[in-house]
Design a protein around this motif. Structure first.
Motif, PDB file in Angstrom:
ATOM      1  N   LEU A 129       4.301  -8.682   5.455  1.00  0.00           N
ATOM      2  CA  LEU A 129       2.996  -8.526   6.097  1.00  0.00           C
ATOM      3  C   LEU A 129       2.388  -9.906   6.314  1.00  0.00           C
ATOM      4  CD1 LEU A 129       1.542  -5.626   3.918  1.00  0.00           C
ATOM      5  CD2 LEU A 129       2.745  -5.446   6.102  1.00  0.00           C
ATOM      6  N   LYS A 130       1.539  -9.971   7.326  1.00  0.00           N
ATOM      7  CA  LYS A 130       0.866 -11.231   7.574  1.00  0.00           C
ATOM      8  C   LYS A 130      -0.558 -11.137   7.073  1.00  0.00           C
ATOM      9  CE  LYS A 130       2.497 -14.215  11.151  1.00  0.00           C
ATOM     10  NZ  LYS A 130       2.268 -14.667  12.517  1.00  0.00           N
ATOM     11  N   PHE A 131      -0.960 -12.074   6.291  1.00  0.00           N
ATOM     12  CA  PHE A 131      -2.372 -12.066   5.905  1.00  0.00           C
ATOM     13  C   PHE A 131      -2.800 -13.474   5.558  1.00  0.00           C
ATOM     14  CE2 PHE A 131       0.080 -11.466   2.098  1.00  0.00           C
ATOM     15  CZ  PHE A 131      -0.618 -12.096   1.086  1.00  0.00           C
ATOM     16  N   ARG A 132      -4.073 -13.710   5.696  1.00  0.00           N
ATOM     17  CA  ARG A 132      -4.592 -15.036   5.405  1.00  0.00           C
ATOM     18  C   ARG A 132      -4.442 -15.347   3.924  1.00  0.00           C
ATOM     19  NH1 ARG A 132      -9.846 -16.561   8.016  1.00  0.00           N
ATOM     20  NH2 ARG A 132      -9.434 -16.433  10.253  1.00  0.00           N
ATOM     21  N   GLY A 133      -3.988 -16.517   3.649  1.00  0.00           N
ATOM     22  CA  GLY A 133      -3.912 -16.937   2.252  1.00  0.00           C
ATOM     23  C   GLY A 133      -2.596 -16.593   1.582  1.00  0.00           C
ATOM     24  N   SER A 134      -1.657 -16.068   2.345  1.00  0.00           N
ATOM     25  CA  SER A 134      -0.422 -15.657   1.682  1.00  0.00           C
ATOM     26  C   SER A 134       0.304 -16.852   1.053  1.00  0.00           C
ATOM     27  CB  SER A 134       0.488 -14.935   2.664  1.00  0.00           C
ATOM     28  OG  SER A 134       0.764 -15.768   3.766  1.00  0.00           O
ATOM     29  N   ASN A 135       0.244 -17.994   1.716  1.00  0.00           N
ATOM     30  CA  ASN A 135       0.902 -19.176   1.139  1.00  0.00           C
ATOM     31  C   ASN A 135       0.288 -19.567  -0.179  1.00  0.00           C
ATOM     32  OD1 ASN A 135       2.637 -19.524   3.280  1.00  0.00           O
ATOM     33  ND2 ASN A 135       1.041 -20.587   4.464  1.00  0.00           N
ATOM     34  N   VAL A 136      -1.035 -19.568  -0.195  1.00  0.00           N
ATOM     35  CA  VAL A 136      -1.720 -19.973  -1.414  1.00  0.00           C
ATOM     36  C   VAL A 136      -1.401 -18.999  -2.534  1.00  0.00           C
ATOM     37  CG1 VAL A 136      -3.941 -20.519  -2.413  1.00  0.00           C
ATOM     38  CG2 VAL A 136      -3.528 -20.921   0.007  1.00  0.00           C
ATOM     39  N   VAL A 137      -1.448 -17.708  -2.216  1.00  0.00           N
ATOM     40  CA  VAL A 137      -1.141 -16.709  -3.231  1.00  0.00           C
ATOM     41  C   VAL A 137       0.263 -16.942  -3.759  1.00  0.00           C
ATOM     42  CG1 VAL A 137      -0.706 -14.258  -3.609  1.00  0.00           C
ATOM     43  CG2 VAL A 137      -2.719 -14.980  -2.336  1.00  0.00           C
ATOM     44  N   ALA A 159      10.447   2.002  11.961  1.00  0.00           N
ATOM     45  CA  ALA A 159       9.507   2.830  11.213  1.00  0.00           C
ATOM     46  C   ALA A 159       8.149   2.853  11.889  1.00  0.00           C
ATOM     47  CB  ALA A 159       9.387   2.302   9.785  1.00  0.00           C
ATOM     48  N   ARG A 160       7.742   1.699  12.384  1.00  0.00           N
ATOM     49  CA  ARG A 160       6.410   1.644  12.982  1.00  0.00           C
ATOM     50  C   ARG A 160       6.346   2.426  14.288  1.00  0.00           C
ATOM     51  NH1 ARG A 160       3.210  -1.396  10.014  1.00  0.00           N
ATOM     52  NH2 ARG A 160       4.162  -3.046   8.784  1.00  0.00           N
ATOM     53  N   ILE A 161       7.466   2.402  15.000  1.00  0.00           N
ATOM     54  CA  ILE A 161       7.487   3.190  16.228  1.00  0.00           C
ATOM     55  C   ILE A 161       7.310   4.667  15.886  1.00  0.00           C
ATOM     56  CG2 ILE A 161       9.040   4.013  18.060  1.00  0.00           C
ATOM     57  CD1 ILE A 161      10.067   1.019  18.097  1.00  0.00           C
ATOM     58  N   ASP A 162       7.887   5.066  14.722  1.00  0.00           N
ATOM     59  CA  ASP A 162       7.702   6.449  14.284  1.00  0.00           C
ATOM     60  C   ASP A 162       6.317   6.686  13.693  1.00  0.00           C
ATOM     61  OD1 ASP A 162      10.205   6.971  15.056  1.00  0.00           O
ATOM     62  OD2 ASP A 162      11.110   6.931  13.070  1.00  0.00           O
ATOM     63  N   GLY A 163       5.461   5.680  13.728  1.00  0.00           N
ATOM     64  CA  GLY A 163       4.082   5.864  13.284  1.00  0.00           C
ATOM     65  C   GLY A 163       3.858   5.585  11.805  1.00  0.00           C
ATOM     66  N   ALA A 164       4.781   4.934  11.169  1.00  0.00           N
ATOM     67  CA  ALA A 164       4.598   4.653   9.746  1.00  0.00           C
ATOM     68  C   ALA A 164       3.562   3.554   9.546  1.00  0.00           C
ATOM     69  CB  ALA A 164       5.930   4.221   9.130  1.00  0.00           C
ATOM     70  N   ASN A 165       2.723   3.699   8.524  1.00  0.00           N
ATOM     71  CA  ASN A 165       1.817   2.602   8.190  1.00  0.00           C
ATOM     72  C   ASN A 165       2.463   1.736   7.109  1.00  0.00           C
ATOM     73  OD1 ASN A 165       1.542   3.911   5.770  1.00  0.00           O
ATOM     74  ND2 ASN A 165      -0.418   4.857   6.305  1.00  0.00           N
ATOM     75  N   ASP A 166       1.741   0.721   6.632  1.00  0.00           N
ATOM     76  CA  ASP A 166       2.316  -0.214   5.659  1.00  0.00           C
ATOM     77  C   ASP A 166       2.813   0.504   4.408  1.00  0.00           C
ATOM     78  OD1 ASP A 166       1.792  -2.227   7.368  1.00  0.00           O
ATOM     79  OD2 ASP A 166      -0.047  -2.909   6.374  1.00  0.00           O
ATOM     80  N   PHE A 167       2.065   1.520   3.997  1.00  0.00           N
ATOM     81  CA  PHE A 167       2.423   2.173   2.737  1.00  0.00           C
ATOM     82  C   PHE A 167       3.690   2.995   2.859  1.00  0.00           C
ATOM     83  CE2 PHE A 167      -2.036   1.260   2.561  1.00  0.00           C
ATOM     84  CZ  PHE A 167      -2.125   0.596   1.347  1.00  0.00           C
ATOM     85  N   THR A 168       3.792   3.757   3.950  1.00  0.00           N
ATOM     86  CA  THR A 168       5.031   4.522   4.133  1.00  0.00           C
ATOM     87  C   THR A 168       6.202   3.573   4.320  1.00  0.00           C
ATOM     88  OG1 THR A 168       3.883   5.049   6.185  1.00  0.00           O
ATOM     89  CG2 THR A 168       4.735   6.891   4.920  1.00  0.00           C
ATOM     90  N   LEU A 169       5.961   2.513   5.054  1.00  0.00           N
ATOM     91  CA  LEU A 169       7.030   1.534   5.264  1.00  0.00           C
ATOM     92  C   LEU A 169       7.535   1.010   3.917  1.00  0.00           C
ATOM     93  CD1 LEU A 169       8.685  -0.347   7.119  1.00  0.00           C
ATOM     94  CD2 LEU A 169       6.770  -1.939   7.036  1.00  0.00           C
ATOM     95  N   PHE A 170       6.597   0.660   3.064  1.00  0.00           N
ATOM     96  CA  PHE A 170       6.948   0.123   1.751  1.00  0.00           C
ATOM     97  C   PHE A 170       7.684   1.167   0.923  1.00  0.00           C
ATOM     98  CE2 PHE A 170       5.439  -0.169  -2.744  1.00  0.00           C
ATOM     99  CZ  PHE A 170       6.185  -1.272  -3.102  1.00  0.00           C
ATOM    100  N   TRP A 171       7.116   2.330   0.846  1.00  0.00           N
ATOM    101  CA  TRP A 171       7.608   3.342  -0.087  1.00  0.00           C
ATOM    102  C   TRP A 171       8.877   4.024   0.411  1.00  0.00           C
ATOM    103  CZ3 TRP A 171       6.428   3.684  -4.930  1.00  0.00           C
ATOM    104  CH2 TRP A 171       6.753   4.836  -5.653  1.00  0.00           C
TER     105      TRP A 171
END
Lengths: 307, 435, 313
Positions: free
Chosen positions: A132-140, A204-216
């Motif tokens: 996933l892309k999010f601000r601060g990922s490098n710092v984290v 998965a995303r084309i099938d409409g999966a969100n981040d959580f379904t993708l992960f799980w």
């Protein structure tokens, strides 16, 4: 990913080229005296490898031997690996002084529970960092990596005070929660997740999966081997950790087996049998598990390491 | 590392997340409440006390037996004793007591000097209010004098002896007989002569050593060798005397015996020294009562005698483990009652019988005379001295100065300069200013 | 390290050409990534980061655990540390240990892995043997080795004596104690390195070796130009882990030598432990901890840095 490290058929090139390599026409001509040298060199290196392997195992055999022999037997001939006079005194000394069943349960709850929770939290974080892309990922990520570099003794007193304020001393949550994430785990899982094909996400995303379904549903099932490896590494590490349970708990009913067994390794008496019996007992559950699952164990550690 | 090809503008958010996490922890930290003692009161009106000790060795059952008897005779109080390694106690007790989480009673360290730390942090209860000769009072007048003074700080008594030990000379009768020596050495001169005579073998690696000396992780043996002829480590004024002529004479004599005559191996820990003696590879060892059972079970024809007497008269080393009450204990009254009983005549006589330790009272000599082993340890009590008694920095003096000194001279370092440098370290630790 | 392909020629799994719907249409309002990292970040924040900050604060004080008031002393602890011979000695011991164990562990692990590369029943057995010490705790390893090397009851000295060799004073000698501890450190971890490298070796496509052989490369050249480059990520990983854990050396010396003889095996964490938990000088111990923390950070950053430079070519 070498899921088949130990199986002969998995070696892709059917053996040949690895050790000596296939001989090209040009090299064949050179093999005369050099061949003898190389052969004896190879033989020597095998001897070294076998001697080295013995050196890794003999200490544990000796430990077992000492655990079951009398002191006078040991003094009489320390060069023997196998006792002449057997005794259960060492094991008895250890077992009779400890609430054994309770300790085993505690150890499994602590090491098992912590490891499971750790796998969940670490894989969640690693998933976010890798996919996933999010601000601060490098710092984290850098901060997490930096925590790998802190000796436990540094944080011991502040952590103790925090646990006290939370009212978590002497409790399972106090034992488990603070250890339920590890920089090493996040590090390894992140590496693994980054190498899973992006097509997985896209489909998965084309099938409409969100981040959580993708992960799980997608990422975790694909990560079984690496999760298994991490489970083993962390389980062994937590099983062996004696200082943490001793710091967090203050009665023997809440302690773990290795923690309670430090009683026998810390005394300066001359009861070698009890000392080695204590060491052997704390190691034996892991050792049995390792030997039974040895194929799987060695190969799953390998899975983790390569990334 | 995936650093370079990601954008950098995320610092703010991450820092905020971290700050949030920290804030949560601080908020949570504010919620705790203080003053929860280890013990509690159960439904039947029985007061529960917890006691943490470092007695994990073979003598552990003796302490347990004593606690059990207390519980049997005191239906209103129940003491639960747990044992953990000394190293663990040192790591958790300061924080546990500071937060009121610790046990009601504890032996913080095997080193009597450790009490200063806990007094300084106001973690322990002064016991003066319950000192006296009544049945539920602590009879501190009966404690051996060095113990009482070591546990008294600024005029207040803070600890009672959880045990009392003196060091004696263990010897292997069979080896003495084989060497034609009929009696254990009574004087320092005999001691030296016997140690040399009992050392056999050649080439720096004797097959049998005259004595088994330890220099690390051990009850100290070397101070006795110094005291014998008038040497010492620290004087009355808190200044080092480890470099005084009497001290360096003794150190020179014994370090030469080790380095040149090989009467003992170099660099042994206490456990190593016990093993050497148990394995019948050394003829003598200076040690305390805890060692007797192991030596006997190793099949040694064991002799026990007083430490030989040097020019300064009879002397040996005493050791005692302090037992203290947490200031945050909810039941100080009951805890003190326990200490009073624990150090009382009945308990000490009984403890002495089962453990082989001398009683921690000076008025029980006749009561334990029937057991020759205990009697031997009790006999040493009047002239036994504590190691680094009354030094607030005893631990540092031991690890930074004295142990390295002994280890250096055993390995052939120049005694005068090693002692001088140890003295300098000691003086800086004690705050002594020589002019 | 992660951005390098595992092995040359292995199809990369990143970035297929074409649209990447997973990244482009990010909704601006809420990013669920923060939910994913929340548990770990919270735990790390509360139980690691905050304690580190707190220990930094402690290092500026004359801090005894349990005292209600702690005197602020500024950088006095650090100044004292600078003049503390025992600290410098501990740092030297730690660095020597780390360098030797890391080098030994990686080189030996590489050698053993190359030897056990082919998978047969006996190499599987040998791999298992080499890996076994890894699951034992450091404390158990330390205790067992201390006894193995004991002059009276130890197996090693007994066997040496039988062979007519006078055994040296392994742990009592000022010159041998540290090398002995180093050897045990390598013994403990070499199996882990071996397995990691072995796994990486299995990934190297055999045709690379065949091509190299056709070009006339001998065994050494094949190792140098095919095996080693492919192993670089795994080598970096094992080196980094070995360095970071080596610099935190504690359990092994604690159980084998307690730092002796005469401080010859006293590591930084051992010294920290002595100051903080035996002498209760928590402020000073925290200063030691912070210096160590900075050293570890610097060394790992350097290692990562060096490896990244080489990634460029």
């Amino acid at each position: 990913m070498p899921t088949d490290t130990l199986r002969p058929r998995s070696a892709p090139g059917v053996g040949g080229p690895y050790d000596d390599g296939p001989r090209s026409p040009r090299t064949v001509r050179l093999i005369t005296a050099g061949r003898v040298l190389a052969r004896s060199g190879a033989a020597l290196s095998w001897v070294a490898v076998i001697v080295g392997a013995l050196a890794t195992i003999v200490p544990f055999l000796w430990m077992l031997g000492v655990a079951f022999r009398t002191n006078s037997d040991l003094y009489a001939d320390p060069a023997r690996l196998i006792p002449k006079h057997w005794t259960l005194h060492g094991v008895h000394a250890v077992v009779s002084q400890l609430p054994f069943g309770r300790l085993v349960v505690n150890t499994f709850v602590f090491a098992g529970g912590t490891t499971l929770l750790l796998l969940l939290f670490d894989s969640m974080t690693a998933f976010a960092l890798a996919r996933l892309k999010f601000r601060g990922s490098n710092v984290v990520f850098l901060l997490i990596l930096a925590t790998l570099m802190v000796p436990f003794q540094v944080t011991l007193v502040p952590v103790f005070l925090t646990l006290f304020h939370l009212g978590w001393l002497n409790s399972y949550q106090g034992l488990i929660v603070p250890r339920a994430t590890s920089a090493l785990g996040i590090f390894l899982l992140r590496q693994f997740f980054m190498q899973l094909p992006r097509e997985l996400d896209d489909a998965a995303r084309i099938d409409g999966a969100n981040d959580f379904t993708l992960f799980w549903r997608i990422i975790l099932p694909n990560a079984k081997p690496v999760l298994a490896s991490l489970f083993i590494i962390q389980f062994a590490a937590l099983w062996n950790d004696f200082l943490w349970p001793l710091v967090v708990t203050n009665n023997v009913d809440m302690q773990t087996l290795p923690a309670a067994l430090t009683l026998f390794s810390s005394q300066s008496g001359v009861d070698h049998a009890a000392l080695m019996a204590g060491a052997a007992i704390s190691l034996s559950p892991l050792a049995v598990a390792f030997l039974v699952l040895q194929r799987w164990f060695v190969q799953s550690v390998a899975t983790t390491g390569i990334k | 590392m995936h650093v370079s090809h990601r954008r950098i503008h995320g610092y703010g958010r991450a820092a905020a997340a971290l700050a949030a996490a920290t804030t949560v922890s601080l908020l949570l930290a504010g919620c705790g409440d203080n003053g929860a003692g280890g013990g509690g009161t159960s439904a039947g009106g029985v007061v529960n006390l917890t006691m943490l000790t470092g007695f994990t060795g073979p003598d552990a059952p003796s302490y347990q037996a004593l606690v059990k008897q207390f519980n049997a005779t005191h239906p209103k109080i129940h003491v639960t004793m747990t044992a953990e390694p000394w190293a663990t106690i040192g790591q958790k007790l300061p924080a546990s007591w500071a937060t009121g989480q610790g046990p009601d009673l504890a032996t913080p360290s095997s080193d009597p000097g450790s009490i200063f730390t806990y007094i300084k942090t106001n973690s322990v209860l002064p016991l003066d209010s319950s000192v006296g000769t009544g049945p539920t009072q602590i009879d501190s007048a009966a404690f051996p004098a060095p113990v009482k003074s070591a546990f008294t700080v600024d005029g207040k008594l803070y600890a009672v002896p959880a045990n009392m030990a003196t060091l004696v000379l263990y010897y292997n009768k069979a080896m003495f007989a084989a060497a034609g020596i009929t009696a254990p050495p009574a004087t320092e001169a005999d001691f030296v002569a016997d140690a040399k005579k009992l050392t056999t073998g050649s080439g720096g690696k004797p097959s049998q050593y005259g004595i088994s000396l330890a220099d690390n992780n051990t009850i100290q043996m070397w101070p006795i060798l110094q005291w014998m002829n008038g040497g010492d480590i620290i004087g009355q004024d808190g200044c080092a005397v480890v470099d005084s002529p009497a001290s360096t004479d003794a150190l020179t004599k014994w370090s030469q015996l080790v380095a040149k005559d090989h009467i003992s191996p170099v660099g042994q820990s206490g456990a190593d020294a016990d093993t050497l003696f148990s394995a019948k590879k050394a003829a003598m060892e200076i040690n305390g009562p805890w060692a007797a059972a192991g030596f006997t079970s190793a099949g040694i024809d064991l002799g026990i005698a007083q430490v030989p007497v040097g020019s300064a008269g009879p002397v040996t080393l005493a050791s005692t483990v302090p037992l203290m009450i947490a200031r945050t204990s909810k039941h100080p009254q009951q805890a003190q009652e326990f200490l009073a009983w624990y150090t009382g005549k009945t308990a000490q006589t009984q403890f002495s019988r089962i453990s082989g330790f001398p009683p921690a009272r000076t008025d029980l000599g006749s009561a334990v005379a029937s057991d020759p082993t205990v009697a031997e340890f009790a006999k040493a009590l009047p002239h036994a001295k504590l190691y680094l008694a009354g030094q607030a920095n005893a631990t540092s003096i031991d690890t930074d100065a004295y142990v390295p000194l002994v280890q250096k001279i055993e390995r052939g370092a120049d005694v005068a300069s090693a002692a001088a440098s140890a003295a300098k370290t000691i003086d800086s630790l004690t705050g002594c200013h020589k002019n | 390290m992660s951005s390098t392909p595992l092995a040359p020629g292995r199809p990369r799994t990143r970035r297929p050409h074409g649209p990447r719907p997973s990244h482009r249409p990010r909704r601006p309002r809420f990013n669920s990534a923060y939910l994913f990292i929340l548990p770990s970040v919270l735990l790390i924040g509360v139980f690691i980061a905050e304690p580190i900050v707190q220990s930094g604060w402690m290092s500026l004080h004359d801090w005894t655990v349990g005292e209600s008031h702690h005197k602020f002393v500024g950088l006095d602890n650090y100044t004292a540390l600078y003049h503390d011979h025992r600290f410098w000695n501990a740092l030297r011991v730690t660095v020597v240990y780390t360098a030797a164990v890391t080098a030994g562990q990686v080189l030996l692990g590489l050698a053993i892995a190359s030897r056990l590369r082919r998978t047969t029943w006996y190499t599987a057995l040998l791999r298992t043997a080499y890996f076994f010490p890894f699951i034992a705790s450091l404390v158990v390893s330390g205790i067992v080795w201390k006894f193995l090397l004991d002059p009276q009851v130890g197996l090693v000295d007994a066997w040496l004596s039988k062979a007519g060799v006078t055994p040296p004073d392994w742990l009592q000698s000022t010159s041998l104690a540290l090398p002995t501890v180093i050897a045990v450190g390598i013994w403990k971890n070499v199996g882990f390195t071996m397995i990691v490298l072995l796994a990486s070796m299995q990934q190297i496509p055999p045709d690379l070796y065949e091509a190299a052989a056709l070009d006339g490369a001998g065994p050494w050249q094949r190792f140098r130009h095919v095996t080693l480059p492919a192993l670089r990520p795994a080598l970096l990983f094992t080196t980094l882990i070995a360095t970071v854990t080596g610099l935190q050396l504690f359990d092994l010396v604690f159980s084998m030598t307690s730092g002796g003889p005469i401080f010859h095996t006293e590591s930084v964490v051992m010294y920290l432990y002595q100051k903080g938990f035996v002498e209760f000088r928590m402020g000073y111990a925290s200063a030691v901890a912070w210096v160590l923390f900075v050293v570890i950070l610097a060394v790992s950053a350097l290692q990562l840095r060096l490896s990244r430079y080489r990634d460029a070519d």
